[in-house]
Design a protein around this motif. Structure first.
Motif, short mmCIF file in Angstrom:
data_model
loop_
_atom_site.label_atom_id
_atom_site.label_comp_id
_atom_site.label_asym_id
_atom_site.label_seq_id
_atom_site.Cartn_x
_atom_site.Cartn_y
_atom_site.Cartn_z
N VAL A 20 18.91 1.09 -26.30
CA VAL A 20 18.59 0.39 -25.06
C VAL A 20 17.42 -0.56 -25.27
O VAL A 20 16.38 -0.17 -25.80
CB VAL A 20 18.25 1.40 -23.94
CG1 VAL A 20 17.96 0.67 -22.63
CG2 VAL A 20 19.40 2.39 -23.76
N LYS A 21 17.59 -1.80 -24.83
CA LYS A 21 16.53 -2.79 -24.94
C LYS A 21 15.58 -2.65 -23.75
O LYS A 21 16.01 -2.39 -22.63
CB LYS A 21 17.12 -4.20 -24.94
CG LYS A 21 18.02 -4.50 -26.13
CD LYS A 21 18.58 -5.91 -26.03
CE LYS A 21 19.49 -6.23 -27.22
NZ LYS A 21 20.08 -7.59 -27.11
N ILE A 45 31.85 4.05 -16.07
CA ILE A 45 30.54 3.48 -15.78
C ILE A 45 29.51 4.60 -15.85
O ILE A 45 29.68 5.66 -15.21
CB ILE A 45 30.50 2.84 -14.38
CG1 ILE A 45 31.42 1.60 -14.32
CG2 ILE A 45 29.06 2.48 -13.99
CD1 ILE A 45 30.85 0.36 -14.93
N LEU A 46 28.45 4.40 -16.60
CA LEU A 46 27.28 5.27 -16.55
C LEU A 46 26.12 4.51 -15.94
O LEU A 46 25.94 3.31 -16.20
CB LEU A 46 26.87 5.73 -17.96
CG LEU A 46 27.88 6.53 -18.79
CD1 LEU A 46 27.24 6.96 -20.10
CD2 LEU A 46 28.41 7.73 -18.03
N ILE A 108 23.23 0.02 -16.27
CA ILE A 108 24.67 0.27 -16.42
C ILE A 108 25.06 0.28 -17.89
O ILE A 108 24.64 -0.57 -18.67
CB ILE A 108 25.48 -0.78 -15.67
CG1 ILE A 108 25.36 -0.59 -14.15
CG2 ILE A 108 26.96 -0.73 -16.06
CD1 ILE A 108 26.13 -1.60 -13.33
N ALA A 109 25.90 1.25 -18.25
CA ALA A 109 26.60 1.27 -19.54
C ALA A 109 28.09 1.36 -19.24
O ALA A 109 28.50 2.11 -18.35
CB ALA A 109 26.14 2.44 -20.40
N ASP A 113 36.74 3.81 -23.39
CA ASP A 113 37.23 5.12 -23.85
C ASP A 113 36.34 6.29 -23.44
O ASP A 113 36.66 7.44 -23.75
CB ASP A 113 37.42 5.12 -25.37
CG ASP A 113 36.13 4.91 -26.15
OD1 ASP A 113 35.05 4.88 -25.52
OD2 ASP A 113 36.20 4.78 -27.39
N GLY A 114 35.23 6.01 -22.78
CA GLY A 114 34.34 7.08 -22.34
C GLY A 114 33.41 7.58 -23.42
O GLY A 114 32.62 8.51 -23.18
N ILE A 115 33.46 6.98 -24.61
CA ILE A 115 32.64 7.44 -25.74
C ILE A 115 31.76 6.32 -26.28
O ILE A 115 30.57 6.53 -26.53
CB ILE A 115 33.54 8.00 -26.86
CG1 ILE A 115 34.32 9.22 -26.35
CG2 ILE A 115 32.71 8.38 -28.09
CD1 ILE A 115 35.35 9.74 -27.34
N HIS A 116 32.34 5.14 -26.46
CA HIS A 116 31.61 4.01 -27.03
C HIS A 116 31.22 3.06 -25.89
O HIS A 116 32.10 2.53 -25.20
CB HIS A 116 32.46 3.28 -28.07
CG HIS A 116 32.95 4.19 -29.16
ND1 HIS A 116 34.17 4.84 -29.09
CD2 HIS A 116 32.36 4.58 -30.32
CE1 HIS A 116 34.33 5.58 -30.17
NE2 HIS A 116 33.24 5.44 -30.94
N PHE A 117 29.93 2.87 -25.71
CA PHE A 117 29.43 2.17 -24.54
C PHE A 117 28.71 0.88 -24.91
O PHE A 117 28.04 0.79 -25.94
CB PHE A 117 28.46 3.06 -23.75
CG PHE A 117 29.15 4.13 -22.95
CD1 PHE A 117 29.49 3.91 -21.62
CD2 PHE A 117 29.46 5.35 -23.52
CE1 PHE A 117 30.13 4.89 -20.87
CE2 PHE A 117 30.10 6.34 -22.79
CZ PHE A 117 30.44 6.11 -21.46
#
Length: 347
Positions: A20-21, A45-46, A108-109, A113-117
């Motif tokens: 994360v930046k 979405i996270l 937001i991420a 596929d729910g794994i690679h964000f």
């Protein structure tokens, strides 16, 4: 709840603080953790909690917060001499006040596929009110009435309260305001009305009288809440089997409706502040009735990155998604430093 297990889908975090930046020049990201989660179209979405702070200076401590100056709210940094006594890395008393050592926002991420964000560079929800002056933290997302309701902890010098915002596209967001005043947190909205009422779970923070507990409330409009009722509390003392939830307790993500009732993921902490995850089952027509509850935690800090970090020995979930095929993936913060992924399965 003995027929459920939480199985890690990876022995490594799927997101790390280093991914994360910073959103502010001169700040460092101290942690990216405790994400809310939902399915949005063909994406997961996270909403990550991102904790940032100014770069360290020898012998000094820099406190980031929102202040009002000349009628305008803005980010500022207060400088103090570093205390000589040891202090919590998250909270520090200075000049008669208690401050947070970092300022959190929601980022937001996105993933197919729910794994690679892929993580947005800019905040989605940044502190912008005086009741958020110490940060916005630990969101939950509930899809309700055609929009995504986001509850979050709004922290200020008056303590943690519960804020509400809504979005339909995860591009723009509308702040509704504080719906539960301090001290309160860990609010999870039910994804549908029950007996004609909106309902939520919340965690009033007790003082000398009472013990940590989860409460239920209802509303006609989703904004003004009443009929608050005790639901259940942490059990036990350090010398009994339930010590793992005797120190703190709070609701996790929005409840999921199953054939048996409302499935609730919750966290408990022991007297040493080690956090674990467990389940409860609530009656589908009367969620004030607890039908079942975990006797032992389903997930505890075991891996190195769950035991070591900005705040050690923590697994904490406020986000899960239910895939169309019925799989339930649980996203959890680990040691206030990263995000892990587990699947909830029947034993």
């Amino acid at each position: 709840m003995k027929n459920y297990q939480l199985r890690r889908l990876s022995d490594q975090p799927i997101l790390k603080t280093s991914d994360v930046k910073p959103s502010v020049d001169g700040f460092n990201v101290l942690g990216a953790f405790n994400p809310a989660a939902c399915l949005f179209g063909d994406e997961v979405i996270l909403l990550l909690r991102v904790a940032e702070a100014p770069a360290l200076e020898a012998g000094r401590i820099n406190i980031p917060l929102i202040e009002e100056q000349d009628g305008v709210l803005g980010l500022t940094v207060k400088q103090f001499d570093e205390p000589s006594d040891p202090y919590d890395p998250r909270v520090v008393p200075l000049d008669g006040k208690v401050y947070l050592t970092s300022l959190s926002h929601l980022r937001i991420a996105r993933s197919s596929d729910g794994i690679h964000f892929t993580i947005d560079d800019e905040p989605f929800l940044f502190p912008a009110r005086m009741d958020e002056s110490f940060g916005v933290e630990d969101a939950r997302i509930t899809f309700l009435d055609g929009k995504y309701w986001i509850t979050y902890t709004a922290v200020s010098e008056h303590g943690p309260g519960v804020g509400l915002a809504v979005t339909t596209d995860f591009k723009t967001v509308e702040r509704i305001g504080m719906i539960l005043p301090p001290p309160n947190k860990d609010v999870a909205l039910f994804p549908q009305k029950i007996n004609g009422k909106y309902m939520l779970l919340h965690r009033p923070m007790v003082s000398d009288i009472g013990k940590p507990s989860i409460w239920l409330a209802e509303s006609e409009d989703g904004i003004h809440w009443g009929n608050h009722r005790f639901l259940f509390g942490g059990r036990g003392l350090p010398d009994n089997p339930f010590a793992w939830e005797g120190g703190k307790i709070g609701a996790g993500p929005e409840p999921i409706l199953t054939d048996e009732g409302w499935l609730l993921c919750y966290h408990g902490a022991d007297p040493t502040h080690a956090y674990s995850l467990a389940l409860a089952l609530l009656d589908k027509n009367d969620p004030a009735t607890v039908l079942d509850r975990s006797d032992a935690p389903l997930l505890t800090p075991e891996l190195a990155w769950e035991r070591e970090g900005f705040f050690p020995n923590v697994v904490f979930s406020n986000g899960w998604v239910q895939w169309p095929d019925g799989r339930i993936w649980v996203y959890y913060g680990a040691a206030d430093s990263g995000v892990g992924l587990a699947e909830l399965v029947r034993a």
